[in-house]
Design an enzyme around this catalytic site. Structure first.
Site, PDB file in Angstrom:
ATOM      1  CG  ASN A  45      -1.979   1.018   1.193  1.00 29.88           C
ATOM      2  OD1 ASN A  45      -1.790   2.170   1.569  1.00 29.88           O
ATOM      3  ND2 ASN A  45      -3.129   0.625   0.697  1.00 29.88           N
ATOM      4  CB  ALA A  46       0.405   4.599  -1.519  1.00 31.58           C
ATOM      5  CD  GLU A  55       4.530 -14.671   5.586  1.00 32.51           C
ATOM      6  OE1 GLU A  55       4.165 -13.886   4.690  1.00 32.51           O
ATOM      7  OE2 GLU A  55       5.580 -14.543   6.217  1.00 32.51           O
ATOM      8  CB  CYS A  87       7.810 -10.273   9.182  1.00 31.66           C
ATOM      9  SG  CYS A  87       6.035  -9.989   9.372  1.00 31.66           S
TER      10      CYS A  87
END
Ligand code: THU
Length: 134
Positions: A45-46, A55, A87
């Site tokens: 996303n920006a 995941e 992560c």
């Protein structure tokens, strides 16, 4: 389904990855005991912090389709030279539902390694950690 096949499913999700900022496509495939596989890809996303990992995409698909207590293995595939281990946020989210989950982390050349989620998140905080709270 073999580990190899699950990893292949994860790689096949690169085609749907939306990663214009990192240019690092990731795919995931979450296997349930009955053979159902939930796949996912990273969706960036920006507003960078709103990005969701592959995941977690797979996890949300599974939970929202009624599968949350029958996961056996998740495969995660990146394109880098390092194995694509989940992560910290993904480890935590996975731990909520399946502390004993097997994790397969693949790198760009297709090779992969396996580990238990409990090895990746030792002494994790989960639903049981809240028991007895008054
Ligand atoms: N990413 C994942 O989808 N899964 C991981 O385990 C590591 C990171 C994504 C998030 C972001 O879109 C890109 O990889 C670079 O961090």
């Amino acid at each position: 389904m073999t580990d190899q096949e699950l990893v292949a499913r994860a790689f096949s999700m690169h085609r749907f990855s939306y990663a214009p900022y990192s240019r690092f496509p990731v795919g995931a495939a979450l296997l349930c005991r009955d053979g159902t596989v939930f796949t996912g890809c990273n969706v960036e996303n920006a507003a960078f912090g709103s990005t969701i990992c592959a995941e977690r995409t797979a996890l949300l698909k599974a939970v929202s389709e009624g599968h949350r207590d029958d996961w056996t293995t998740i495969a995660i595939a990146g394109r880098g030279g390092d194995y694509c281990w989940p992560c910290g946020s993904c480890r935590q989210m996975l731990y909520e539902f399946a502390p004993g989950l097997r994790v397969l982390a693949a790198r760009g050349d297709g090779d992969f390694q396996a580990a238990a989620l409990e090895e990746l998140l030792p002494h994790g905080f989960g639903p049981r950690s809240l028991e007895g709270n008054k």
